[in-house]
Design a protein around this motif. Sequence first.
Motif, PDB file in Angstrom:
ATOM      1  N   THR A 108      13.358   7.067   8.308  1.00  0.00           N
ATOM      2  CA  THR A 108      12.654   5.783   8.321  1.00  0.00           C
ATOM      3  C   THR A 108      12.433   5.281   6.902  1.00  0.00           C
ATOM      4  O   THR A 108      12.685   4.113   6.579  1.00  0.00           O
ATOM      5  N   GLN A 109      11.944   6.174   6.036  1.00  0.00           N
ATOM      6  CA  GLN A 109      11.717   5.793   4.643  1.00  0.00           C
ATOM      7  C   GLN A 109      13.042   5.550   3.927  1.00  0.00           C
ATOM      8  O   GLN A 109      13.172   4.620   3.116  1.00  0.00           O
ATOM      9  N   THR A 120      11.130  10.994  10.112  1.00  0.00           N
ATOM     10  CA  THR A 120      10.254  10.363   9.125  1.00  0.00           C
ATOM     11  C   THR A 120      11.016  10.060   7.846  1.00  0.00           C
ATOM     12  O   THR A 120      10.886   8.978   7.262  1.00  0.00           O
ATOM     13  N   SER A 177      13.601  -0.941  10.146  1.00  0.00           N
ATOM     14  CA  SER A 177      13.202  -0.434   8.833  1.00  0.00           C
ATOM     15  C   SER A 177      14.105  -1.001   7.742  1.00  0.00           C
ATOM     16  O   SER A 177      13.628  -1.367   6.654  1.00  0.00           O
ATOM     17  N   SER A 236       0.220   5.857   5.406  1.00  0.00           N
ATOM     18  CA  SER A 236       1.177   4.760   5.408  1.00  0.00           C
ATOM     19  C   SER A 236       0.560   3.491   4.851  1.00  0.00           C
ATOM     20  O   SER A 236       1.208   2.728   4.127  1.00  0.00           O
ATOM     21  N   THR A 278       6.657   3.380  10.888  1.00  0.00           N
ATOM     22  CA  THR A 278       6.539   4.822  10.651  1.00  0.00           C
ATOM     23  C   THR A 278       5.856   5.509  11.824  1.00  0.00           C
ATOM     24  O   THR A 278       6.306   6.558  12.314  1.00  0.00           O
TER      25      THR A 278
END
Length: 514
Positions: free
Chosen positions: A402-403, A399, A277, A146, A383
């Motif tokens: 989040t991105q 995951t 996020s 990250s 993250t």
Amino acid sequence: MTVVTHPPLSFRQALLAMLGISLVLMLSALDQTVIGNALPSIVAELKGFELYAWVATGYMLASIVTIPIFGRLGDYYGRKPFVMAATLIFTLASLACAVATDMVWLVLGRVLQGVGGGMLIGTAFACIPELFPDTRQRLRWQMLLSALFSVVNAIGPGLGGYLTGAYGWRSVFYINLPLGCLALFFAWRYLPYYRPLQQAKISLDWPGALLIALALGSLQLFVEWLGHSSLMLSAALGVGCVAATLALWRWERRCQHALLPAALLRLPSMRLLFVLSMAAGAIMFSLLFYLPLLLQGSYGYSPQDAGLLITPLALSITLGAIVNSRIVTRLRNPNLLPLGGFVALLLACLGLAIAGRSASFNALLGLILLAGLGLGFILLNLTVFTQTLAERQFLGIATALTQSLRLVGGLLGTASMGALVNLLYSANLQRLFIAQGQADGLALYADPQVLLRPAAALLEQPQWLNLARDALAQAVGVGLLLCAALGVLALFFLYRLPPVRLNVSPATVAPEKQ
């Protein structure tokens, strides 16, 4: 669904596997931001300032849709084939962008890049739990990855400015060709292939993906065309966005293989992390794509000098990530780190907005360093917090979300900033020129891309150029004030997030009340 058991990796195997993942993620991270400092030069050559924001948002929109799709496909078919296919698509799309002859061609190439980039993010990040089942070991590698992703994100603008000034803007895309080939080799040679044992036939949520694309695409067009198109068209786009969002909500609640699992979204802490996020993405991408416009269009810096100012983002993000990784597991309340990060970020946005065109090179440098330090304490922790709180069955999709939601925030932030800058620049230009009795110069500077040309300082009278630069600085300044306000809102959400315990595995965390 169960996963084939595999022996633990040796240090050498783990290092080479992580090198392969890092290289492919570097491609995606770099191209999210490297284009920012090259955009003014691209617009000056290819024209089409109205598509300025689309070069960024086209990439993000494609990534947002593909990240959860291939995150889910990787859960069922293994991730290595998708990592390799994504790297190949991304490399070929970079070549298409490099040879573009107009802005429409470039935007389409960026959309294809976004497909490859979304595949990379959706699969590569989720490889970590498979490679490192042990929670502490996974946490160390995840922090490293990250941090690397954040650092490369931040290096992008400076590298883009240098390449544009030294070799032209097309070199920003050509550099991906050797990097893509190298990443493809390491992923093929060293990334293990773990194929899950599939207990039931997968039914991918294509309707959900289509509804996500419709909702975000219509929202983006609504924001960008508001005030520049007919009332009927704006209303139709707004209604379409609301209808697609409601349909998505209803569909995802009853879809067996939903891209947005209801069980995951019912957790209050997860919802807060996803909102954070989005906020972080909106602020970060607004800075990365519109700071170059401010520095080159308002301050008159060359792409190289603008790159020198923005490159320190990488240094401060690296510093923040290093300090963060050393102390985050030792704090009783790790939430204090992203809290401090958002405070630093909003102060930096506030300072850049208030400074106008009066800030010195050193003052701008200090504010940009402060913004990078704030991002260093935010991106990594969001993250890690998400992967710590997510149940094992949702680790991959959590995951990916989040991105993905960071890019949603970036898409909305850059689209809103683009609409705001276009609208306010025209209003400010007219007000300033008329107030100074210089109405004759309005037509010359009606298009802000005039300010991005190297010969702008030679055009007509110098006072006209200064007035136009002031108009642009004030327009971008309002957008930066909104970024600061978004930082304040993020602090409110962080205050509501219960302390995240990183020293225990997800299996030992007490179930959260829904």
